[in-house]
Design a protein around this motif. Structure first.
Motif, PDB file in Angstrom:
ATOM      1  N   VAL B  27      50.059  91.564  78.175  1.00 41.90           N
ATOM      2  CA  VAL B  27      50.886  92.591  77.539  1.00 41.90           C
ATOM      3  C   VAL B  27      51.528  93.447  78.613  1.00 41.90           C
ATOM      4  O   VAL B  27      50.997  93.588  79.714  1.00 41.90           O
ATOM      5  CB  VAL B  27      50.064  93.488  76.579  1.00 41.90           C
ATOM      6  CG1 VAL B  27      49.366  92.655  75.524  1.00 41.90           C
ATOM      7  CG2 VAL B  27      49.068  94.325  77.327  1.00 41.90           C
ATOM      8  N   SER B  28      52.657  94.004  78.283  1.00 43.54           N
ATOM      9  CA  SER B  28      53.307  94.968  79.164  1.00 43.54           C
ATOM     10  C   SER B  28      52.983  96.354  78.628  1.00 43.54           C
ATOM     11  O   SER B  28      52.970  96.577  77.430  1.00 43.54           O
ATOM     12  CB  SER B  28      54.812  94.739  79.179  1.00 43.54           C
ATOM     13  OG  SER B  28      55.330  94.757  77.876  1.00 43.54           O
ATOM     14  N   GLY B  29      52.691  97.248  79.518  1.00 42.96           N
ATOM     15  CA  GLY B  29      52.328  98.585  79.070  1.00 42.96           C
ATOM     16  C   GLY B  29      50.875  98.652  78.667  1.00 42.96           C
ATOM     17  O   GLY B  29      50.048  97.817  79.044  1.00 42.96           O
ATOM     18  N   ASN B  30      50.541  99.634  77.871  1.00 43.73           N
ATOM     19  CA  ASN B  30      49.162  99.815  77.428  1.00 43.73           C
ATOM     20  C   ASN B  30      48.813  98.793  76.341  1.00 43.73           C
ATOM     21  O   ASN B  30      49.535  98.649  75.377  1.00 43.73           O
ATOM     22  CB  ASN B  30      48.963 101.229  76.875  1.00 43.73           C
ATOM     23  CG  ASN B  30      49.149 102.283  77.948  1.00 43.73           C
ATOM     24  OD1 ASN B  30      48.752 102.076  79.091  1.00 43.73           O
ATOM     25  ND2 ASN B  30      49.748 103.404  77.596  1.00 43.73           N
ATOM     26  N   PRO B  31      47.712  98.101  76.523  1.00 40.97           N
ATOM     27  CA  PRO B  31      47.360  97.091  75.520  1.00 40.97           C
ATOM     28  C   PRO B  31      46.691  97.702  74.299  1.00 40.97           C
ATOM     29  O   PRO B  31      45.888  98.619  74.406  1.00 40.97           O
ATOM     30  CB  PRO B  31      46.372  96.190  76.273  1.00 40.97           C
ATOM     31  CG  PRO B  31      45.754  97.089  77.293  1.00 40.97           C
ATOM     32  CD  PRO B  31      46.786  98.117  77.667  1.00 40.97           C
ATOM     33  N   ASN B  55      35.815 101.478  77.693  1.00 40.63           N
ATOM     34  CA  ASN B  55      36.069 100.039  77.749  1.00 40.63           C
ATOM     35  C   ASN B  55      35.202  99.256  76.781  1.00 40.63           C
ATOM     36  O   ASN B  55      35.528  98.128  76.432  1.00 40.63           O
ATOM     37  CB  ASN B  55      35.854  99.529  79.176  1.00 40.63           C
ATOM     38  CG  ASN B  55      36.935 100.015  80.121  1.00 40.63           C
ATOM     39  OD1 ASN B  55      38.004 100.428  79.685  1.00 40.63           O
ATOM     40  ND2 ASN B  55      36.645  99.966  81.401  1.00 40.63           N
ATOM     41  N   LEU B  56      34.090  99.823  76.359  1.00 39.40           N
ATOM     42  CA  LEU B  56      33.216  99.158  75.396  1.00 39.40           C
ATOM     43  C   LEU B  56      33.485  99.746  74.018  1.00 39.40           C
ATOM     44  O   LEU B  56      33.245 100.933  73.781  1.00 39.40           O
ATOM     45  CB  LEU B  56      31.756  99.331  75.790  1.00 39.40           C
ATOM     46  CG  LEU B  56      30.749  98.513  74.976  1.00 39.40           C
ATOM     47  CD1 LEU B  56      30.991  97.014  75.159  1.00 39.40           C
ATOM     48  CD2 LEU B  56      29.326  98.885  75.357  1.00 39.40           C
ATOM     49  N   VAL B  57      33.952  98.913  73.129  1.00 41.43           N
ATOM     50  CA  VAL B  57      34.324  99.350  71.779  1.00 41.43           C
ATOM     51  C   VAL B  57      33.314  98.792  70.795  1.00 41.43           C
ATOM     52  O   VAL B  57      33.017  97.590  70.815  1.00 41.43           O
ATOM     53  CB  VAL B  57      35.726  98.839  71.409  1.00 41.43           C
ATOM     54  CG1 VAL B  57      36.094  99.296  70.011  1.00 41.43           C
ATOM     55  CG2 VAL B  57      36.755  99.302  72.416  1.00 41.43           C
ATOM     56  N   LYS B  58      32.793  99.639  69.957  1.00 41.60           N
ATOM     57  CA  LYS B  58      31.838  99.189  68.945  1.00 41.60           C
ATOM     58  C   LYS B  58      32.529  99.034  67.597  1.00 41.60           C
ATOM     59  O   LYS B  58      33.409  99.835  67.244  1.00 41.60           O
ATOM     60  CB  LYS B  58      30.678 100.176  68.848  1.00 41.60           C
ATOM     61  CG  LYS B  58      29.827 100.215  70.125  1.00 41.60           C
ATOM     62  CD  LYS B  58      28.573 101.013  69.932  1.00 41.60           C
ATOM     63  CE  LYS B  58      27.758 101.069  71.219  1.00 41.60           C
ATOM     64  NZ  LYS B  58      27.311  99.721  71.647  1.00 41.60           N
ATOM     65  N   GLY B  59      32.123  98.006  66.865  1.00 43.34           N
ATOM     66  CA  GLY B  59      32.758  97.746  65.594  1.00 43.34           C
ATOM     67  C   GLY B  59      31.755  97.460  64.492  1.00 43.34           C
ATOM     68  O   GLY B  59      30.582  97.816  64.586  1.00 43.34           O
ATOM     69  N   SER B  60      32.239  96.773  63.474  1.00 41.67           N
ATOM     70  CA  SER B  60      31.429  96.484  62.295  1.00 41.67           C
ATOM     71  C   SER B  60      30.417  95.371  62.581  1.00 41.67           C
ATOM     72  O   SER B  60      30.602  94.566  63.486  1.00 41.67           O
ATOM     73  CB  SER B  60      32.322  96.067  61.140  1.00 41.67           C
ATOM     74  OG  SER B  60      33.326  97.021  60.890  1.00 41.67           O
ATOM     75  N   LYS B  69      40.346  95.367  82.294  1.00 39.94           N
ATOM     76  CA  LYS B  69      41.745  95.369  82.715  1.00 39.94           C
ATOM     77  C   LYS B  69      41.989  94.407  83.868  1.00 39.94           C
ATOM     78  O   LYS B  69      43.011  93.708  83.906  1.00 39.94           O
ATOM     79  CB  LYS B  69      42.165  96.783  83.125  1.00 39.94           C
ATOM     80  CG  LYS B  69      43.647  96.942  83.398  1.00 39.94           C
ATOM     81  CD  LYS B  69      44.015  98.386  83.623  1.00 39.94           C
ATOM     82  CE  LYS B  69      45.513  98.534  83.822  1.00 39.94           C
ATOM     83  NZ  LYS B  69      45.907  99.956  84.005  1.00 39.94           N
ATOM     84  N   SER B  70      41.058  94.323  84.795  1.00 40.68           N
ATOM     85  CA  SER B  70      41.262  93.469  85.973  1.00 40.68           C
ATOM     86  C   SER B  70      41.267  91.990  85.598  1.00 40.68           C
ATOM     87  O   SER B  70      41.975  91.193  86.212  1.00 40.68           O
ATOM     88  CB  SER B  70      40.197  93.747  87.030  1.00 40.68           C
ATOM     89  OG  SER B  70      38.914  93.433  86.522  1.00 40.68           O
ATOM     90  N   GLN B  71      40.497  91.639  84.576  1.00 42.99           N
ATOM     91  CA  GLN B  71      40.455  90.253  84.133  1.00 42.99           C
ATOM     92  C   GLN B  71      41.333  90.006  82.911  1.00 42.99           C
ATOM     93  O   GLN B  71      41.363  88.891  82.386  1.00 42.99           O
ATOM     94  CB  GLN B  71      39.002  89.845  83.824  1.00 42.99           C
ATOM     95  CG  GLN B  71      38.100  89.889  85.044  1.00 42.99           C
ATOM     96  CD  GLN B  71      36.697  89.378  84.746  1.00 42.99           C
ATOM     97  OE1 GLN B  71      36.415  88.882  83.667  1.00 42.99           O
ATOM     98  NE2 GLN B  71      35.811  89.514  85.721  1.00 42.99           N
TER      99      GLN B  71
END
Lengths: 111, 113
Positions: B27-31, B55-60, B69-71
């Motif tokens: 993606v270009s810009g903020n993903p 960077n760690l997002v918790k979900g259902s 971001k680096s990978q």
């Protein structure tokens, strides 16, 4: 909220007949999406509305397909005439500038 | 142009083991990144999203995803798999300037008892 509502859930029709699929988006959502899913082609976006206006219909396969959104709470996807290759599950989804919420889908079988 | 890729068509995991479903993005810009799950004969369900922040997002359902971001990756993870987690998982990102989603091809997750 009941979520996105689609009708009918199942539709079996003969080739050449007109098919109309219906969708009621979540109240307050301003974007509506129609998708088609098949084993062969996966998930395909057919058309996208924003504030009831079609924004991108480049995914509509051909002129036999048409979609309308007469108001913020209702949309239709029509296939006329239907063909066996239109057999698929058709999903409607809605969103408000964020994640999309999907309806349960309409399983269409054209014989 | 924005895109996501799911390199695995299918992932097999034994019940109780940790699971990872992979997604890479371009993606270009903020993903803006999303994970959805589709159980058999059901519509897609939103699991979680990354917009900004941790960077760690918790979900259902006990799922989480790690933004790297680096990978350029956004892998979906769960510490201990359940048989009921067996489903089709989709990664997605926004198109350039509107709210259409660009979808990955999907990964079939099979959890064996």
């Amino acid at each position: 909220d009941a979520g996105v509502i689609q009708s009918p859930r199942h539709e079996v029709t003969e080739m050449g007949q007109e098919v109309t699929l219906r969708c009621k988006p979540i109240s307050g959502h301003n974007s509506l999406f129609w998708y088609r899913q098949t084993m062969m082609r996966g998930l395909e976006l057919l058309i996208y509305f924003n504030n009831n206006v079609p924004i991108d219909d480049s995914g509509m396969p051909e002129d036999r397909f048409s979609a309308k959104m007469p108001n913020a709470s209702f949309s239709t996807l029509k296939i006329q005439p239907s063909e066996p290759r239109d057999s698929a599950v058709y999903f409607c989804a809605s969103s408000f500038e964020g994640e999309q919420y999907f309806g349960p889908g309409t399983r269409l079988t054209v014989t | 142009a924005q895109s996501v890729a799911q390199p695995e068509d299918q992932v097999n995991v034994a019940e109780g083991n940790p699971l990872t479903v992979k997604c890479t993005y371009s993606v270009s810009g903020n993903p803006y990144l999303f994970w959805y799950v589709q159980y058999p004969n059901r519509g897609l369900q939103f699991l979680l999203k990354y917009i900004t922040g941790d960077n760690l997002v918790k979900g259902s359902y006990g799922f989480e995803a790690e933004f790297n971001k680096s990978q350029t990756s956004f892998h979906l993870k769960k510490p201990s798999a359940l048989v009921s987690d067996s489903a089709l998982y989709f990664c997605a990102t926004y198109m350039d300037s509107n709210y259409q989603l660009i979808w990955g091809a999907g990964t079939k997750l099979i959890i064996k008892p």
